[in-house]
Design an enzyme around this catalytic site. Structure first.
Site, PDB file in Angstrom:
ATOM      1  CD  GLU A 160      -2.862  -1.279   0.485  1.00  0.00           C
ATOM      2  OE1 GLU A 160      -3.279  -0.219  -0.030  1.00  0.00           O
ATOM      3  OE2 GLU A 160      -3.311  -2.401   0.207  1.00  0.00           O
ATOM      4  CB  CYS A 164      -1.785   7.072   2.579  1.00  0.00           C
ATOM      5  SG  CYS A 164      -2.464   5.845   3.648  1.00  0.00           S
TER       6      CYS A 164
END
Ligand SMILES: Cc1cc2nc3c(=O)[nH]c(=O)nc-3n(C[C@H](O)[C@H](O)[C@H](O)COP(=O)(O)OP(=O)(O)OC[C@H]3O[C@@H](n4cnc5c(N)ncnc54)[C@H](O)[C@@H]3O)c2cc1C
Length: 1007
Positions: free
Chosen positions: A762, A796
């Site tokens: 990720e 994020c």
């Protein structure tokens, strides 16, 4: 209720109905309006109508009105031909006939809604409102004025609101003496009462009210509130504090009691507060108020209402997994109103009673109670909302009761929230007004005792149970439920969190070992000093730093322990995860406290992170049990197929510091529950939180060597794990650079390697929120601000680009600048902190370099002040650039800090294009009230997690599985149903069961 009080209630109720009937036949009333009429006949239309009413003031021209009409009432699934007759010839405008036709139609629609608003809102200016007060006085009705303006997002707006109240007060001071005296409304049982009466909402006086920071909130509001009270006191005016949503209830009561009880205001009688009887806590709050007022020595007024936010309270609590604070049954609210009214009247003379209701039964009961307690008639007051139940108000005045009208005034736009609340209330199935005035329910039914079996006196004195809690979910089969975040509404919660901070502070400087196999070890590569980013001089702890040789030994230990762990079975492994979750739940605030100090997470963010870690453990436990149960199938006779999964082997878990417990726990627990063994490599800035997880896993029963803890340098230890032939799986969350490096290194096959490494990776984002031209800017400003600056933008999922469509640009930008200028940059342990420091000096430097790049690329729109914080920790001031070109570096590269680009788009298509024109696809957001644009965003705004009309951060396990694509990551979403499959290998076994021509009968299991 005593029998004679009940009989008198019915008598008074009947009398009121008789008087109302005469008046009703003479007056029209809001319920005759076409809009209300249509909405009460069709629930689906009602929703569309109220949503349309909500957006209407934001529409700038007739074309926009026509387009929205079409989208709300003429779209597939939402076709309401009847609406065509509502004021405009929609067909004409949409068929592209003359713009004159369209604007005539749009004008008619606007007029229709404005008329509706005028029913509930007494005017736009103070002069309008004062004129309306004067007109009411002629009918022997008093008034209280409310300046509309509920969503205050910045201190600039709070100041403007405050100034409006001062101006109103000034205007009334000039006018009030000119009104002819009226003994019914100008005096009570103790003498003269103020002619000037104001109702205010605390959230409008201070933009940063937050129950978590009760002290800061009190300090923040004190200046304006006290100034207003001083002026009111000098003018002899009454000031009432209205009650808002449950979140602010205790804070509002606390501020009221503290201010009204302070020496300056202690002797002032003309102060009031609202209590909402739909709240289960209201009776006990009233007791607290009564005791407090007794000590104060001078009475205050309590306006008892049922409450205006029932739907919101019910939905909001369910969304957060909190107990629902309001009663679930209307009759319980009504009964509690009567219990509260009894207590309120019994508390005379310390409390003075005002009853805000349009319900004839509720009012009659209060009047009968006051008679039975032999209170003077003018000791109490009845209050009603402007535009509602006017015949009832007049009837009460005629009967000699003091009646006051609550009169909101102001601009239509800030008034919309109020208008929609009134529309909802009036059209609700259970509304007294709807039943009494529209559906003509019989008088007997309307006057029925809401709780005939309850002895109110016993309830009030605590001898009978106050509430029947019917909101608890019924027990059912095991299913996943998100761990509720802490609401921080109670003093207890806040005190416990503070105590946890103190407890952790005392442990600063402790040494934390690494763990290989069953042994704690010192670091062969030295030590990692874990610093507090809020105060870099504070060493939170000293953590062992692993060498490459230790990494090798950890891999060996994990490999050795793999077969037994694999064969233990998923149920046993899942139980260990559940135990770990239980340990975390028990130690929640302590874990939060470590995050506050080690990761610089403010209270709520830390609490959310720990809750998410618990969620991962419980969700993956449940899910693994489901997917790892073998599926045995005989699709055809004579053949049995068994499909199942096996773990991959040794997993390296390399996690980021920004969700120091949640992501680490998520990746490690997913690997473990599937039967893999793990090496936990925590991020360099937050190794202590990694050590805490390691300890919890061991305490929960993870056997020796199954989990190993290896803090160390990413370049050395991390690289060794990635490239080692015995590591089968790498679960990584972090930057794009490291992610791509891991992906390419893992693709190489090295000597001794038995299989292809699996990489779950990720990475970052450059997330955009589109603010459409018709967006609700109150929500868009707060949503963008929270998404961009919460945890200093170090998520994020954070928003780093706000793309604003057309004419919304200027007002959005101005309000955003003002809002960001109002939030507090502070140390993470400060409960008032909204923007904490960034993680360390290195990150601080990188972000500051980007800010310098930004200065060359676009105009700076906002840069916060750091003051003394600059020297204290790794702080970066919140920064906004405006008019940013879409291909500027600051608009393309991930900055991971409190830096936001605001960009202008000519239309929605252009906004979408800019939003997608980056190498990432993680999160995205859109604030819009255009159903067509929302539908387009669903189809075309291709990101991993798209959020509509809310911020882009705070994904919940199971509800919003999280993860993206393009350069944002490879792999399935964390917290989603297919995440665990990545940690597994599928296998199939086929057996031919045919022997000598016969086979067992076909049996199926699984799936
Ligand atoms: C002068 C005045 C001032 C006010 N100030 C405030 C204020 O500061 N803060 C505030 O919140 N409200 C305030 N209100 C609004 C007031 O709460 C609503 O107008 C009121 O709820 C309507 O109540 P009623 O007795 O007139 O109507 P009714 O129709 O008898 O009662 C409606 C009430 O029942 C509740 N209800 C509906 N369904 C259910 C259910 N299934 N279970 C439980 N309860 C249910 C509704 O939420 C509502 O509170 C004020 C009202 C007046 C008249």
């Amino acid at each position: 209720m005593l029998p004679n009080v009940e009989a008198r209630t019915l008598q008074l109720g009947r009398e009121l109905f008789t008087r109302i009937k005469v008046k009703k036949s003479k007056s029209g009333g809001w319920w005759n309006s076409k809009l209300i009429d249509m909405s009460m006949k069709d629930e689906a239309l009602k929703i569309q109508l109220f949503r349309f009413v909500d957006v209407l003031p934001a529409l700038r021209d007739s074309k926009q009105v026509a387009r929205h009409m079409d989208e709300y009432f003429n779209a597939p699934g939402h076709q309401f031909p009847g609406i065509m007759s509502w004021g405009m010839s929609l067909g004409a405008s949409l068929a592209g006939l003359s713009s004159l036709t369209a604007s005539l139609g749009a004008g008619a629609v606007r007029k229709s809604v404005e008329e509706m608003a005028r029913t509930f809102i007494s005017g736009t200016t103070p002069a309008d409102a004062i004129k309306a007060v004067s007109a009411f006085r002629k009918k022997h009705l008093a008034a209280t004025l409310d300046q509309l303006g509920e969503a205050v997002v910045s201190e600039v707006e709070a100041e403007a609101y405050f100034q409006k109240y001062l101006a109103l007060l000034d205007a009334m001071i000039l006018e009030a003496p000119l009104w002819p005296a009226d003994s019914l409304i100008d005096s009570d049982s103790r003498g003269a009462i103020p002619r000037i009466n104001l109702s205010i909402k605390l959230s409008s006086l201070y933009s940063q009210l937050d129950p978590l920071d009760a002290k800061g909130s009190r300090n923040g509001i004190a200046g304006r509130l006290e100034h207003l009270l001083d002026r009111a006191m000098a003018a002899g005016a009454f000031v009432n504090i209205d009650m808002e949503d449950y979140r602010l209830k205790d804070l509002t009561l606390g501020i009221f009691m503290e201010v009204a009880g302070s020496p300056k205001y202690r002797a002032y009688r003309h102060l009031g507060i609202v209590l909402q009887a739909y709240l289960k806590e209201s009776l006990s709050d009233l007791k607290t108020l009564a005791n407090w007022a007794k000590h104060r020595g001078t009475p205050v007024t309590v306006r008892l209402v049922k409450g205006a936010y029932w739907d919101y309270e019910s939905i909001h609590a369910q969304q957060h997994g909190w107990p629902i604070p309001v009663f679930a049954k209307k009759s319980e609210t009504d009964a509690n109103f009567e219990a509260c009214s009894l207590l309120l009247l019994q508390s005379y003379p310390h409390l003075e009673a005002a009853f805000g209701s349009h319900n004839v039964r509720s009012i009659a009961a209060a009047l009968a109670q006051s008679e039975s307690l032999k209170l003077p008639k003018n000791a109490i007051e009845i209050q009603g909302l402007y535009g509602m139940a006017d015949p009832l108000k007049e009837a009460l005045a005629e009967m000699g009761w003091r009646m006051r009208v609550y009169m909101p005034f102001g601009e239509l736009l800030p008034g919309m929230a109020y208008l929609v609340r009134r529309l909802l209330e009036n059209t609700a199935n259970e509304s007294f007004l709807r039943q009494g005035f529209v559906e003509n329910v019989s008088e007997e039914k309307l006057l029925e005792n809401p709780a005939p079996d309850v002895n109110l006196s016993a309830r009030v004195s605590g001898m009978a149970p106050a509430v029947q809690d019917i909101s608890k979910p019924a027990p059912g089969p095991r299913r996943f439920q998100n761990e509720p975040e802490t609401a921080f509404l109670t003093i207890k919660e806040r005190a416990e969190f503070s105590a946890a901070l103190d407890g952790v502070r005392k442990q600063f400087g402790r040494h934390w070992p690494l763990m290989i196999g069953n042994k704690e070890e010192k670091g062969e590569a030295g030590e990692i000093m874990s610093l507090n980013p809020s105060r870099l001089s504070e060493v939170v702890g000293i953590v062992a730093k692993a060498s490459v040789a230790q990494a090798g030994r950890a891999i060996e230990a994990a490999k050795k322990s793999f077969p037994a762990w694999r064969d233990l079975g998923v149920k046993a492994r899942a139980e260990i995860l559940r135990k770990a979750a239980a340990i975390m739940r028990k130690r929640k605030f302590e874990l939060c406290a470590w995050e506050v100090f080690e990761a610089g997470k403010p209270w709520r963010e830390a609490d959310g992170d720990v809750a998410e870690a618990i969620d991962f453990l419980e969700y993956y436990a449940l899910h693994a049990e489901r997917i790892m149960a073998p599926s045995v199938r005989s699709q055809v006779p004579g053949e049995v197929n068994e499909n199942f999964y096996q773990p991959r082997g040794v997993a390296a878990v390399i996690s980021p510091w920004n969700f120091p417990l949640a992501i680490l726990t998520g990746m490690a627990s997913a690997a473990l529950v599937c039967g893999n063994t793990v090496i936990i490599k925590p991020p360099e800035p937050t190794p202590i939180i990694g050590a805490l997880l390691m300890n919890i896993l061991r305490e929960a029963g993870v056997p020796d060597g199954v989990a190993n803890f290896l803090p160390g340098s990413g370049r050395e230890v991390g690289a060794h794990l990635v490239t080692h032939p015995d590591v089968n799986l790498i679960a990584f969350t972090g930057s794009r650079g490291v992610g791509l490096w891991i992906n390419s290194e893992a693709a190489q096959t090295r000597a001794g390697q038995q299989g292809v490494k699996k990489v779950i990776c990720e990475m970052g984002g450059k997330n955009a929120i589109i603010v459409d031209e018709d967006a609700d800017l109150d929500e868009a400003v707060l949503g963008v601000m929270q998404s961009a600056f919460g945890y200093a933008g170090q998520k994020c999922s954070a928003c780093s680009r706000a793309i604003v469509v057309g004419s919304a640009y200027e007002p959005f930008l101005r309000r955003l600048q003002e809002a960001v200028g109002s939030i507090k940059v502070a140390a993470a342990d400060d409960p008032g902190c909204r923007v904490p420091p960034v993680i360390d000096s290195h990150a601080q430097k990188t972000i500051q370099e980007y800010i310098e790049i930004g200065r060359k690329e676009a105009p700076l729109a906002f840069s916060g002040e750091l003051g003394a914080l600059k020297a204290q920790g790794s702080f970066v001031a919140p920064t906004i650039f405006k008019d940013v070109p879409p291909h500027a570096r600051i608009a393309q590269e991930e900055i991971f800090g409190p830096v936001l680009c605001v960009m202008k788009a000519a239309d929605f298509s252009a906004a979408l294009h800019v939003a997608l024109d980056v190498p990432f696809a993680l999160t995205g957001g859109i604030f819009s009230r255009s159903p067509a644009n929302i539908a387009r965003a669903r189809a075309e705004f291709r990101v991993g997690n798209l959020y509509i009309n809310r911020g882009t951060t705070g994904a919940k396990v199971d509800r919003q599985p999280f993860g993206g694509f393009k350069m944002s990551g490879i792999g399935s979403k964390a917290g989603g149903s297919d995440y665990l499959l990545q940690f597994l290998e599928p296998r199939t076994i086929t057996e031919n069961t045919l022997r000598r021509g016969f086979a067992p009968p076909v049996e199926e299991s699984g799936e």
